[in-house]
Design a protein around this motif. Structure first.
Motif, PDB file in Angstrom:
ATOM      1  N   VAL A 126       0.811  -1.218   0.000  1.00 21.46           N
ATOM      2  CA  VAL A 126       0.000   0.000   0.000  1.00 21.46           C
ATOM      3  C   VAL A 126       0.845   1.269   0.000  1.00 21.46           C
ATOM      4  CG1 VAL A 126      -1.707   1.293   1.336  1.00 21.46           C
ATOM      5  CG2 VAL A 126      -1.947  -1.168   1.073  1.00 21.46           C
ATOM      6  N   LEU A 127       1.907   1.290   0.765  1.00 21.50           N
ATOM      7  CA  LEU A 127       2.674   2.523   0.942  1.00 21.50           C
ATOM      8  C   LEU A 127       3.227   3.101  -0.361  1.00 21.50           C
ATOM      9  CD1 LEU A 127       3.453   4.392   3.254  1.00 21.50           C
ATOM     10  CD2 LEU A 127       5.626   3.195   3.377  1.00 21.50           C
ATOM     11  N   PRO A 128       3.838   2.338  -1.238  1.00 22.30           N
ATOM     12  CA  PRO A 128       4.336   2.943  -2.487  1.00 22.30           C
ATOM     13  C   PRO A 128       3.230   3.549  -3.352  1.00 22.30           C
ATOM     14  CG  PRO A 128       5.347   0.809  -2.154  1.00 22.30           C
ATOM     15  CD  PRO A 128       4.272   0.941  -1.112  1.00 22.30           C
ATOM     16  N   SER A 129       2.060   2.965  -3.320  1.00 21.99           N
ATOM     17  CA  SER A 129       0.972   3.528  -4.131  1.00 21.99           C
ATOM     18  C   SER A 129       0.335   4.743  -3.455  1.00 21.99           C
ATOM     19  CB  SER A 129      -0.086   2.463  -4.400  1.00 21.99           C
ATOM     20  OG  SER A 129      -0.654   2.028  -3.180  1.00 21.99           O
ATOM     21  N   MET A 130       0.560   4.933  -2.171  1.00 26.69           N
ATOM     22  CA  MET A 130      -0.013   6.074  -1.467  1.00 26.69           C
ATOM     23  C   MET A 130       0.825   7.339  -1.614  1.00 26.69           C
ATOM     24  SD  MET A 130      -2.853   5.158  -0.212  1.00 26.69           S
ATOM     25  CE  MET A 130      -3.257   6.356   1.022  1.00 26.69           C
ATOM     26  N   VAL A 131       2.079   7.227  -1.998  1.00 28.96           N
ATOM     27  CA  VAL A 131       2.949   8.395  -2.129  1.00 28.96           C
ATOM     28  C   VAL A 131       2.420   9.378  -3.172  1.00 28.96           C
ATOM     29  CG1 VAL A 131       5.264   9.154  -2.787  1.00 28.96           C
ATOM     30  CG2 VAL A 131       4.981   7.239  -1.214  1.00 28.96           C
ATOM     31  N   PRO A 132       2.074   8.958  -4.388  1.00 30.08           N
ATOM     32  CA  PRO A 132       1.529   9.932  -5.354  1.00 30.08           C
ATOM     33  C   PRO A 132       0.211  10.546  -4.882  1.00 30.08           C
ATOM     34  CG  PRO A 132       2.084   7.884  -6.471  1.00 30.08           C
ATOM     35  CD  PRO A 132       2.244   7.647  -5.012  1.00 30.08           C
ATOM     36  N   ILE A 133      -0.612   9.738  -4.210  1.00 31.84           N
ATOM     37  CA  ILE A 133      -1.885  10.257  -3.710  1.00 31.84           C
ATOM     38  C   ILE A 133      -1.617  11.308  -2.634  1.00 31.84           C
ATOM     39  CG2 ILE A 133      -3.981   9.628  -2.438  1.00 31.84           C
ATOM     40  CD1 ILE A 133      -3.807   6.916  -3.919  1.00 31.84           C
ATOM     41  N   PHE A 134      -0.650  11.045  -1.760  1.00 31.55           N
ATOM     42  CA  PHE A 134      -0.293  12.002  -0.717  1.00 31.55           C
ATOM     43  C   PHE A 134       0.232  13.297  -1.331  1.00 31.55           C
ATOM     44  CE2 PHE A 134       3.105  13.795   1.931  1.00 31.55           C
ATOM     45  CZ  PHE A 134       2.357  14.168   3.037  1.00 31.55           C
ATOM     46  N   LEU A 135       1.075  13.197  -2.328  1.00 28.61           N
ATOM     47  CA  LEU A 135       1.624  14.398  -2.972  1.00 28.61           C
ATOM     48  C   LEU A 135       0.530  15.198  -3.678  1.00 28.61           C
ATOM     49  CD1 LEU A 135       4.965  12.995  -4.417  1.00 28.61           C
ATOM     50  CD2 LEU A 135       4.656  14.480  -2.431  1.00 28.61           C
ATOM     51  N   LEU A 136      -0.347  14.522  -4.380  1.00 23.76           N
ATOM     52  CA  LEU A 136      -1.450  15.201  -5.062  1.00 23.76           C
ATOM     53  C   LEU A 136      -2.395  15.862  -4.059  1.00 23.76           C
ATOM     54  CD1 LEU A 136      -2.865  15.810  -7.747  1.00 23.76           C
ATOM     55  CD2 LEU A 136      -4.137  13.684  -7.437  1.00 23.76           C
ATOM     56  N   GLY A 137      -2.721  15.144  -2.995  1.00 20.78           N
ATOM     57  CA  GLY A 137      -3.585  15.712  -1.964  1.00 20.78           C
ATOM     58  C   GLY A 137      -2.957  16.924  -1.300  1.00 20.78           C
ATOM     59  N   SER A 138      -1.663  16.862  -1.042  1.00 20.02           N
ATOM     60  CA  SER A 138      -0.974  18.001  -0.433  1.00 20.02           C
ATOM     61  C   SER A 138      -0.972  19.195  -1.370  1.00 20.02           C
ATOM     62  CB  SER A 138       0.468  17.616  -0.083  1.00 20.02           C
ATOM     63  OG  SER A 138       0.476  16.596   0.881  1.00 20.02           O
ATOM     64  N   ALA A 139      -0.744  18.957  -2.654  1.00 27.07           N
ATOM     65  CA  ALA A 139      -0.736  20.052  -3.627  1.00 27.07           C
ATOM     66  C   ALA A 139      -2.123  20.705  -3.725  1.00 27.07           C
ATOM     67  CB  ALA A 139      -0.292  19.541  -4.990  1.00 27.07           C
ATOM     68  N   VAL A 140      -3.165  19.896  -3.741  1.00 24.46           N
ATOM     69  CA  VAL A 140      -4.523  20.437  -3.810  1.00 24.46           C
ATOM     70  C   VAL A 140      -4.840  21.225  -2.546  1.00 24.46           C
ATOM     71  CG1 VAL A 140      -6.983  19.785  -3.805  1.00 24.46           C
ATOM     72  CG2 VAL A 140      -5.398  18.714  -5.415  1.00 24.46           C
ATOM     73  N   TYR A 141      -4.471  20.678  -1.385  1.00 23.40           N
ATOM     74  CA  TYR A 141      -4.739  21.371  -0.122  1.00 23.40           C
ATOM     75  C   TYR A 141      -4.020  22.711  -0.065  1.00 23.40           C
ATOM     76  CZ  TYR A 141      -4.564  22.494   4.829  1.00 23.40           C
ATOM     77  OH  TYR A 141      -4.640  23.146   6.020  1.00 23.40           O
ATOM     78  N   LEU A 142      -2.747  22.727  -0.423  1.00 26.32           N
ATOM     79  CA  LEU A 142      -1.997  23.980  -0.382  1.00 26.32           C
ATOM     80  C   LEU A 142      -2.531  24.990  -1.392  1.00 26.32           C
ATOM     81  CD1 LEU A 142       1.621  22.624   0.138  1.00 26.32           C
ATOM     82  CD2 LEU A 142       0.166  23.792   1.799  1.00 26.32           C
ATOM     83  N   GLY A 143      -2.962  24.515  -2.549  1.00 24.29           N
ATOM     84  CA  GLY A 143      -3.556  25.409  -3.542  1.00 24.29           C
ATOM     85  C   GLY A 143      -4.846  26.035  -3.045  1.00 24.29           C
ATOM     86  N   LEU A 144      -5.697  25.230  -2.413  1.00 18.47           N
ATOM     87  CA  LEU A 144      -6.948  25.762  -1.876  1.00 18.47           C
ATOM     88  C   LEU A 144      -6.691  26.716  -0.712  1.00 18.47           C
ATOM     89  CD1 LEU A 144      -9.202  22.576  -1.989  1.00 18.47           C
ATOM     90  CD2 LEU A 144      -9.367  24.607  -3.421  1.00 18.47           C
ATOM     91  N   GLN A 145      -5.698  26.399   0.104  1.00 18.16           N
ATOM     92  CA  GLN A 145      -5.363  27.289   1.217  1.00 18.16           C
ATOM     93  C   GLN A 145      -4.844  28.630   0.692  1.00 18.16           C
ATOM     94  OE1 GLN A 145      -2.336  25.798   3.852  1.00 18.16           O
ATOM     95  NE2 GLN A 145      -3.160  26.948   5.579  1.00 18.16           N
TER      96      GLN A 145
END
Length: 114
Positions: free
Chosen positions: A40-59
């Motif tokens: 699970v962990l290797p596949s979660m890295v891109p999701i984590f990066l995308l989620g962080s980018a979206v969160y920071l953009g919205l903030q």
């Protein structure tokens, strides 16, 4: 004939192939917990990066909109205060008569530097 082919293939095989396979076969199997993380962990890295980018953009968008709203409110407050000052100055001008003393040329200062 087949036996010679197998022997030939065995002779051509890398000398490290047997030791590598043997090393993997002697290790004990991964625990279910470790297996889950390795899956699970290797596949979660891109999701984590995308989620962080979206969160920071919205903030960033929220902060920018908040700042814009604050600037509009501040501008309106300044305009209100300026109009109040203008009204107060006009009232003061209307109350005071035009009695500014005019200086005649004969009234010279008696104090001089030289």
């Amino acid at each position: 004939m087949q036996r010679t082919g197998l022997r030939l293939r065995d002779r051509l095989r890398s000398p490290y192939a047997y030791t590598r396979n043997q090393r993997y076969s002697t290790q004990k199997p991964k625990s279910p917990h470790a297996q889950w993380y390795s899956d699970v962990l290797p596949s979660m890295v891109p999701i984590f990066l995308l989620g962080s980018a979206v969160y920071l953009g919205l903030q960033l968008a929220q902060t920018r909109l908040f700042h814009e709203k604050y600037m509009i409110e501040a501008r309106e407050r300044v305009e209100t205060l300026e109009s109040q000052i203008d009204v107060a100055l006009q009232r003061n001008r209307e109350r005071e008569p035009d009695t500014t003393p005019s200086k005649s040329p004969s009234d010279k200062s008696s104090w001089r530097f030289w």
